[in-house]
Design a protein around this motif. Structure first.
Motif, PDB file in Angstrom:
ATOM      1  N   ARG A  50     -39.732 -12.938 -57.513  1.00  0.00           N
ATOM      2  CA  ARG A  50     -38.691 -12.302 -58.154  1.00  0.00           C
ATOM      3  C   ARG A  50     -37.824 -13.513 -58.652  1.00  0.00           C
ATOM      4  N   TRP A  51     -37.597 -14.619 -57.882  1.00  0.00           N
ATOM      5  CA  TRP A  51     -36.926 -15.520 -58.650  1.00  0.00           C
ATOM      6  C   TRP A  51     -37.520 -16.863 -58.316  1.00  0.00           C
ATOM      7  N   LEU A  52     -37.300 -17.829 -59.186  1.00  0.00           N
ATOM      8  CA  LEU A  52     -37.915 -19.159 -58.905  1.00  0.00           C
ATOM      9  C   LEU A  52     -37.767 -19.409 -57.491  1.00  0.00           C
ATOM     10  N   THR A  53     -36.604 -19.427 -56.788  1.00  0.00           N
ATOM     11  CA  THR A  53     -36.169 -19.758 -55.427  1.00  0.00           C
ATOM     12  C   THR A  53     -36.901 -19.031 -54.522  1.00  0.00           C
ATOM     13  N   ASP A  54     -37.088 -17.721 -54.617  1.00  0.00           N
ATOM     14  CA  ASP A  54     -37.681 -16.754 -53.746  1.00  0.00           C
ATOM     15  C   ASP A  54     -39.237 -16.929 -53.354  1.00  0.00           C
ATOM     16  N   SER A  55     -39.272 -16.892 -52.096  1.00  0.00           N
ATOM     17  CA  SER A  55     -40.865 -17.291 -51.468  1.00  0.00           C
ATOM     18  C   SER A  55     -41.450 -15.968 -51.607  1.00  0.00           C
ATOM     19  N   ASP A  56     -40.772 -14.827 -51.583  1.00  0.00           N
ATOM     20  CA  ASP A  56     -41.521 -13.694 -51.357  1.00  0.00           C
ATOM     21  C   ASP A  56     -41.978 -12.944 -52.876  1.00  0.00           C
ATOM     22  N   GLU A  57     -43.090 -12.624 -53.242  1.00  0.00           N
ATOM     23  CA  GLU A  57     -43.165 -11.745 -54.241  1.00  0.00           C
ATOM     24  C   GLU A  57     -42.678 -10.534 -54.328  1.00  0.00           C
ATOM     25  N   ILE A  58     -42.465  -9.973 -55.429  1.00  0.00           N
ATOM     26  CA  ILE A  58     -41.699  -8.794 -55.639  1.00  0.00           C
ATOM     27  C   ILE A  58     -42.163  -7.655 -54.738  1.00  0.00           C
ATOM     28  N   TRP A  59     -43.381  -7.454 -54.531  1.00  0.00           N
ATOM     29  CA  TRP A  59     -43.978  -6.270 -53.777  1.00  0.00           C
ATOM     30  C   TRP A  59     -43.494  -6.488 -52.160  1.00  0.00           C
ATOM     31  N   GLU A  60     -43.801  -7.952 -51.736  1.00  0.00           N
ATOM     32  CA  GLU A  60     -43.283  -8.334 -50.415  1.00  0.00           C
ATOM     33  C   GLU A  60     -41.777  -7.952 -50.106  1.00  0.00           C
ATOM     34  N   ASN A  61     -41.116  -8.389 -50.899  1.00  0.00           N
ATOM     35  CA  ASN A  61     -39.670  -7.959 -50.807  1.00  0.00           C
ATOM     36  C   ASN A  61     -39.291  -6.469 -50.747  1.00  0.00           C
ATOM     37  N   ASP A  62     -40.099  -5.670 -51.580  1.00  0.00           N
ATOM     38  CA  ASP A  62     -40.048  -4.302 -51.479  1.00  0.00           C
ATOM     39  C   ASP A  62     -40.324  -3.625 -50.046  1.00  0.00           C
ATOM     40  N   VAL A  63     -41.673  -4.273 -49.488  1.00  0.00           N
ATOM     41  CA  VAL A  63     -42.106  -3.735 -48.428  1.00  0.00           C
ATOM     42  C   VAL A  63     -41.116  -4.159 -46.929  1.00  0.00           C
ATOM     43  N   CYS A  64     -40.559  -5.322 -47.363  1.00  0.00           N
ATOM     44  CA  CYS A  64     -39.581  -5.916 -46.234  1.00  0.00           C
ATOM     45  C   CYS A  64     -38.468  -4.726 -46.301  1.00  0.00           C
ATOM     46  N   TRP A  65     -38.017  -4.173 -47.515  1.00  0.00           N
ATOM     47  CA  TRP A  65     -36.782  -3.300 -47.580  1.00  0.00           C
ATOM     48  C   TRP A  65     -37.229  -1.999 -46.729  1.00  0.00           C
ATOM     49  N   ARG A  66     -38.424  -1.715 -46.830  1.00  0.00           N
ATOM     50  CA  ARG A  66     -39.180  -0.602 -46.217  1.00  0.00           C
ATOM     51  C   ARG A  66     -39.053  -0.549 -44.874  1.00  0.00           C
ATOM     52  N   ARG A  67     -39.349  -1.940 -44.213  1.00  0.00           N
ATOM     53  CA  ARG A  67     -39.296  -2.345 -42.832  1.00  0.00           C
ATOM     54  C   ARG A  67     -37.868  -1.814 -42.432  1.00  0.00           C
ATOM     55  N   LYS A  68     -37.044  -2.348 -43.195  1.00  0.00           N
ATOM     56  CA  LYS A  68     -35.588  -2.229 -42.894  1.00  0.00           C
ATOM     57  C   LYS A  68     -35.226  -0.597 -42.640  1.00  0.00           C
ATOM     58  N   ASP A  69     -35.710   0.425 -43.429  1.00  0.00           N
ATOM     59  CA  ASP A  69     -35.656   1.654 -43.534  1.00  0.00           C
ATOM     60  C   ASP A  69     -36.044   2.192 -42.125  1.00  0.00           C
ATOM     61  N   LEU A  70     -37.419   1.699 -42.056  1.00  0.00           N
ATOM     62  CA  LEU A  70     -38.398   2.091 -40.766  1.00  0.00           C
ATOM     63  C   LEU A  70     -37.351   1.716 -39.583  1.00  0.00           C
ATOM     64  N   TYR A  71     -36.628   0.489 -39.626  1.00  0.00           N
ATOM     65  CA  TYR A  71     -35.911   0.135 -38.640  1.00  0.00           C
ATOM     66  C   TYR A  71     -34.871   1.215 -38.304  1.00  0.00           C
TER      67      TYR A  71
END
Length: 105
Positions: A50-71
């Protein structure tokens, strides 16, 4: 649709990992499992960072947000930072949709 698919894939991944002895896997383990098993298809643009300093790929970041929803829905908890675990609520939800997700294997 994308959000629903990501939530579904995350539930199934955590369910399968739990059944294979990984009751509270690390985030990276879950994400690698989702990708390796082909639970989600990703456009090339989402396989970039997503950004040069971000370690997650865009899809990974999106899935992490879904984890938050499920939480928030009580389906996933986090026994410690960076570890994810399917709750009994999440297990029941996956068990109820087994005919659908068994087609993925």
């Amino acid at each position: 649709m994308k959000t629903r698919e990501q939530r579904f894939a995350l539930r199934v991944a955590l369910y399968v990992l739990k059944k294979n002895g990984f009751s509270d896997p690390k985030k990276r383990h879950v994400l690698n499992f989702v990708r390796a098993k082909g639970f989600l298809q990703f456009p090339d643009a989402e396989l970039q960072k997503r950004w040069l300093t971000d370690s997650d790929e865009i899809w990974e970041n999106d899935v992490c947000w879904r984890r938050k929803d499920l939480y928030m829905d009580g389906e996933i908890d986090s026994p410690e930072i960076g570890r994810w675990r399917l709750t009994n609520v999440g297990v029941r939800k996956v068990d109820g949709s087994k005919p659908k997700w068994l087609k993925l294997s």
